[in-house]
Design an enzyme around this catalytic site. Structure first.
Site, PDB file in Angstrom:
ATOM      1  CB  CYS A   4      -0.947  -0.007   1.199  1.00  0.00           C
ATOM      2  SG  CYS A   4      -2.272  -1.228   1.058  1.00  0.00           S
ATOM      3  CG  ASP A  13     -16.276   5.138   4.098  1.00  0.00           C
ATOM      4  OD1 ASP A  13     -15.427   4.371   4.595  1.00  0.00           O
ATOM      5  OD2 ASP A  13     -17.205   5.636   4.743  1.00  0.00           O
ATOM      6  CG  ASP A  14     -12.288   1.987   4.312  1.00  0.00           C
ATOM      7  OD1 ASP A  14     -11.120   2.283   4.033  1.00  0.00           O
ATOM      8  OD2 ASP A  14     -12.803   2.213   5.421  1.00  0.00           O
ATOM      9  N   GLY A  47     -11.497 -13.724 -12.761  1.00  0.00           N
ATOM     10  CA  GLY A  47     -10.907 -12.402 -12.605  1.00  0.00           C
ATOM     11  C   GLY A  47     -10.379 -11.886 -13.919  1.00  0.00           C
ATOM     12  CG  HIS A  48      -8.922  -8.323 -16.424  1.00  0.00           C
ATOM     13  ND1 HIS A  48      -9.294  -8.731 -17.679  1.00  0.00           N
ATOM     14  CD2 HIS A  48      -8.126  -7.234 -16.608  1.00  0.00           C
ATOM     15  CE1 HIS A  48      -8.757  -7.929 -18.593  1.00  0.00           C
ATOM     16  NE2 HIS A  48      -8.038  -7.012 -17.960  1.00  0.00           N
ATOM     17  CG  ASP A  73      -8.973  -0.740   5.536  1.00  0.00           C
ATOM     18  OD1 ASP A  73      -9.302   0.386   5.126  1.00  0.00           O
ATOM     19  OD2 ASP A  73      -8.710  -1.687   4.775  1.00  0.00           O
TER      20      ASP A  73
END
Length: 328
Positions: free
Chosen positions: A17, A47-48, A136-137, A221
């Site tokens: 992150c 927001d998250d 997914g991708h 978080d």
């Protein structure tokens, strides 16, 4: 170099992150864009995750999160990245329901078996969360990247939002800080920090459930913007000031030593620069502030309210003019 000795962190400019676009730059980037609208869009920006009210008394929670390697071990990287993506749903007070993989891979540089290990780690994290995982991708990418888009469900009347902080309540932190400096040291030296890995691969499921059971209505978080950055967002959105008791904040073993040795992500210093104009740092020195702003990967929940079993690290007070954060 064989597949078993390739260090994934060496194929990316940063890690985890800490690779987020700095919060100040991000705000400038989206400034002026029309905000999302709609009566059923309960949470759209800031927001998250996004939250939409459904018929029948439920809400759907949608988020996506991915980043460059934070561990040299492919399987561990996959577990951490998936745990981090799932965290956004827990941070809203929801339950992850289904996820899809997001994979960027330098296919001419790193072998496919390493990508498979990343995906296996993500699958195991999703299984531990009881979250379905379907496809997914993927793209051919100069840097390896992995994460998930996650959809969850929650009670629209019991969401954990970052704009619902109320003065007079304590602040609870559910995971220790210091992950950014330890990940930076891991990238530079190859040292493995078992406690940091354990923290990053721990789901925020139990913390979220405990926060809801305690009646909390405000949480986020703690990830790439650090404790101070995410707390600044809460205070600003809620119209309050947040006070951090620096001595009460827990850290992963080795974090302070790694800071002293110079292993600090650039993202951590950018976080501190962003909040500094709204910060009353008191007598805290620069090292303490850097740790409080340290860019976390798959960090814990920061909850407004006391959550049994987790440390209280400060409190929310009425707004002070021009000050969102106080460190004492």
């Amino acid at each position: 170099m064989t597949a078993t000795t390739q260090r994934l962190t060496q194929y990316a400019h940063g890690g985890g992150c800490a690779c987020k676009i700095p919060p100040g730059e991000l705000e400038e980037m989206v400034a002026g864009l029309a905000p999302p609208t709609g009566d059923d869009l309960l949470v759209g920006v800031g927001d998250d995750a996004a939250v939409v009210r459904l018929a029948g008394g439920q809400a759907v929670i949608a988020t996506a999160d991915f980043f460059t390697p934070v561990s040299d071990d492919a399987y561990t990287f996959g577990r951490i990245a998936a745990t981090n993506a799932l965290s956004d749903v827990y941070a809203m007070g929801g339950t992850p329901l289904v996820a899809v993989n997001l994979l960027g891979w330098p296919r001419d540089v790193l072998p496919a078996e390493l990508a498979r290990e990343v995906l296996r780690g993500g699958a195991d994290a999703a299984a531990a969360a009881g979250c379905h995982l379907g496809g997914g991708h993927s793209i051919d990418d100069p840097e390896p990247k992995y994460g998930m888009a996650v959809t969850g469900i929650g009670d629209p009347d019991r969401l954990l939002r970052n704009d619902a902080a109320v003065a007079g309540l304590p602040l609870t932190l559910t995971k220790p800080l210091g992950l950014g400096v330890l990940n930076n040291r891991h990238k530079a030296t190859g040292e493995v920090f078992a406690e940091a890995v354990a923290v990053m691969t721990t789901l925020n499921r139990d913390a979220s459930a405990a926060a809801l059971a305690a009646g909390a209505r405000c949480a986020t978080d703690v990830t790439g913007f650090g404790l101070l950055g995410h707390l600044h967002e809460i205070a600003r959105a809620s119209g309050v000031t947040a006070v951090v008791d620096a001595a009460a904040v827990p850290y992963v073993e080795g974090a302070r030593r790694s800071l002293a040795d110079g292993f600090v992500p650039g993202g951590s210093r950018r976080n501190l620069d962003w909040v500094r104009p709204s910060l009353d740092a008191g007598s805290a020195d620069e090292d303490e502030l850097v740790l409080l702003a340290d860019a976390q990967t798959s960090g814990g929940l920061l909850v407004v309210g006391e959550v049994p079993g987790y440390p209280v690290v400060g409190e929310v007070v009425p707004a002070r003019e021009g000050v969102t954060l106080v460190v004492r």
